[in-house]
Scaffold this motif. Structure first.
Motif, mmCIF file in Angstrom:
data_model
loop_
_atom_site.group_PDB
_atom_site.id
_atom_site.type_symbol
_atom_site.label_atom_id
_atom_site.label_comp_id
_atom_site.label_asym_id
_atom_site.label_seq_id
_atom_site.Cartn_x
_atom_site.Cartn_y
_atom_site.Cartn_z
ATOM 1 N N SER A 4 -47.048 84.439 -61.065
ATOM 2 C CA SER A 4 -48.191 84.543 -60.164
ATOM 3 C C SER A 4 -48.519 86.017 -59.919
ATOM 4 N N GLU A 5 -49.676 86.259 -59.345
ATOM 5 C CA GLU A 5 -50.093 87.631 -59.034
ATOM 6 C C GLU A 5 -49.101 88.278 -58.067
ATOM 7 N N GLN A 6 -48.649 87.518 -57.063
ATOM 8 C CA GLN A 6 -47.685 88.033 -56.094
ATOM 9 C C GLN A 6 -46.358 88.385 -56.784
ATOM 10 N N GLN A 7 -45.896 87.540 -57.697
ATOM 11 C CA GLN A 7 -44.645 87.804 -58.406
ATOM 12 C C GLN A 7 -44.768 89.040 -59.298
ATOM 13 N N ARG A 8 -45.923 89.221 -59.937
ATOM 14 C CA ARG A 8 -46.130 90.413 -60.769
ATOM 15 C C ARG A 8 -46.115 91.685 -59.935
ATOM 16 N N LYS A 9 -46.664 91.619 -58.716
ATOM 17 C CA LYS A 9 -46.641 92.779 -57.824
ATOM 18 C C LYS A 9 -45.211 93.133 -57.421
ATOM 19 N N ILE A 10 -44.415 92.106 -57.133
ATOM 20 C CA ILE A 10 -43.012 92.336 -56.762
ATOM 21 C C ILE A 10 -42.262 92.971 -57.930
ATOM 22 N N ALA A 11 -42.463 92.459 -59.144
ATOM 23 C CA ALA A 11 -41.786 92.989 -60.330
ATOM 24 C C ALA A 11 -42.180 94.441 -60.572
ATOM 25 N N PRO A 54 -36.009 88.600 -55.928
ATOM 26 C CA PRO A 54 -37.154 88.120 -55.144
ATOM 27 C C PRO A 54 -38.103 87.226 -55.943
ATOM 28 N N LEU A 55 -37.942 87.168 -57.265
ATOM 29 C CA LEU A 55 -38.784 86.300 -58.089
ATOM 30 C C LEU A 55 -38.192 84.905 -58.261
ATOM 31 N N ASP A 56 -36.986 84.689 -57.760
ATOM 32 C CA ASP A 56 -36.304 83.396 -57.907
ATOM 33 C C ASP A 56 -36.998 82.339 -57.055
ATOM 34 N N THR A 57 -37.403 81.231 -57.689
ATOM 35 C CA THR A 57 -38.058 80.140 -56.959
ATOM 36 C C THR A 57 -37.050 79.212 -56.300
ATOM 37 N N CYS A 58 -35.780 79.328 -56.627
ATOM 38 C CA CYS A 58 -34.667 78.622 -55.990
ATOM 39 C C CYS A 58 -34.580 77.132 -56.262
ATOM 40 N N ASP A 59 -35.617 76.511 -56.736
ATOM 41 C CA ASP A 59 -35.582 75.064 -56.874
ATOM 42 C C ASP A 59 -36.124 74.671 -58.240
ATOM 43 N N CYS A 60 -35.279 74.099 -59.069
ATOM 44 C CA CYS A 60 -35.694 73.682 -60.406
ATOM 45 C C CYS A 60 -35.393 72.199 -60.566
ATOM 46 N N PRO A 72 -38.457 89.463 -65.570
ATOM 47 C CA PRO A 72 -38.850 90.849 -65.823
ATOM 48 C C PRO A 72 -38.226 91.837 -64.843
ATOM 49 N N LEU A 73 -37.709 91.360 -63.722
ATOM 50 C CA LEU A 73 -37.114 92.247 -62.730
ATOM 51 C C LEU A 73 -35.609 92.424 -62.925
ATOM 52 N N CYS A 74 -34.888 91.312 -63.006
ATOM 53 C CA CYS A 74 -33.421 91.410 -63.069
ATOM 54 C C CYS A 74 -32.850 91.130 -64.459
ATOM 55 N N GLY A 75 -33.651 90.573 -65.367
ATOM 56 C CA GLY A 75 -33.182 90.310 -66.725
ATOM 57 C C GLY A 75 -32.361 89.049 -66.884
ATOM 58 N N CYS A 79 -35.815 79.479 -65.797
ATOM 59 C CA CYS A 79 -36.474 78.290 -66.314
ATOM 60 C C CYS A 79 -37.891 78.684 -66.716
ATOM 61 N N PRO A 80 -38.317 78.396 -67.945
ATOM 62 C CA PRO A 80 -39.645 78.804 -68.387
ATOM 63 C C PRO A 80 -40.779 78.028 -67.710
ATOM 64 N N GLU A 81 -40.457 76.964 -67.027
ATOM 65 C CA GLU A 81 -41.502 76.164 -66.396
ATOM 66 C C GLU A 81 -41.705 76.498 -64.927
ATOM 67 N N CYS A 82 -40.631 76.827 -64.201
ATOM 68 C CA CYS A 82 -40.790 77.067 -62.764
ATOM 69 C C CYS A 82 -40.299 78.439 -62.310
ATOM 70 N N GLY A 83 -39.551 79.157 -63.139
ATOM 71 C CA GLY A 83 -39.076 80.492 -62.777
ATOM 72 C C GLY A 83 -37.782 80.522 -62.004
ATOM 73 N N SER A 84 -37.135 79.387 -61.835
ATOM 74 C CA SER A 84 -35.868 79.355 -61.111
ATOM 75 C C SER A 84 -34.796 80.102 -61.902
ATOM 76 N N HIS A 85 -33.998 80.897 -61.187
ATOM 77 C CA HIS A 85 -32.908 81.635 -61.814
ATOM 78 C C HIS A 85 -31.628 80.805 -61.868
ATOM 79 N N ASP A 86 -31.656 79.637 -61.262
ATOM 80 C CA ASP A 86 -30.472 78.789 -61.194
ATOM 81 C C ASP A 86 -30.402 77.903 -62.437
#
Length: 120
Positions: A4-11, A54-60, A72-75, A79-86
């Motif tokens: 999202s635009e907000q996530q790109r700004k954070i990154a 901060p880009l982790d959506t936490c729920d997949c 793009p922030l932490c490497g 998940c390619p569909e929702c962005g969850s780091h879990d």
């Protein structure tokens, strides 16, 4: 992953999750499996909490995905569909599936650098 635009700004704002101001950080507690805003964990008292990206959506809700992307922030793998780091990333090595979290840094980087092709 379409960020999202907000996530790109954070990154763009931070070069790593360690640069996120302490007041804005969230933490993952691996003892009681909660996401908390302070350290130590207010539930179990665990002091060694992992700073969340901060880009982790936490729920997949996805159980299996055939591809993986990297934050793009932490490497870390996401998940390619929702962005969850879990997520747990597995790879087939000599006929066996295994979790790649135990691989050394060089082998994990080789996995990230692999080019994937699909036969049409």
């Amino acid at each position: 992953m379409i960020w999202s635009e907000q996530q790109r700004k954070i990154a763009a704002q931070y070069s790593s999750k360690d640069e996120v101001p302490v007041a804005e950080r969230r933490y993952k507690c691996h003892s009681c499996h909660l996401i908390v805003d302070e350290t130590p964990c207010p539930v179990c008292g665990e002091k060694n909490l992992e700073i969340m990206c901060p880009l982790d959506t936490c729920d997949c809700g996805h159980e299996i995905s055939s591809t993986i992307e990297y934050c793009p922030l932490c490497g870390e793998p996401v998940c390619p569909e929702c962005g969850s780091h879990d997520v747990v990333q597995i790879s087939r090595v000599t006929g066996y599936l295994q979790d790649v979290s135990g691989w050394n840094a060089g082998k994990q980087q080789e996995l990230k650098d692999r080019h994937r092709y699909s036969v049409v």
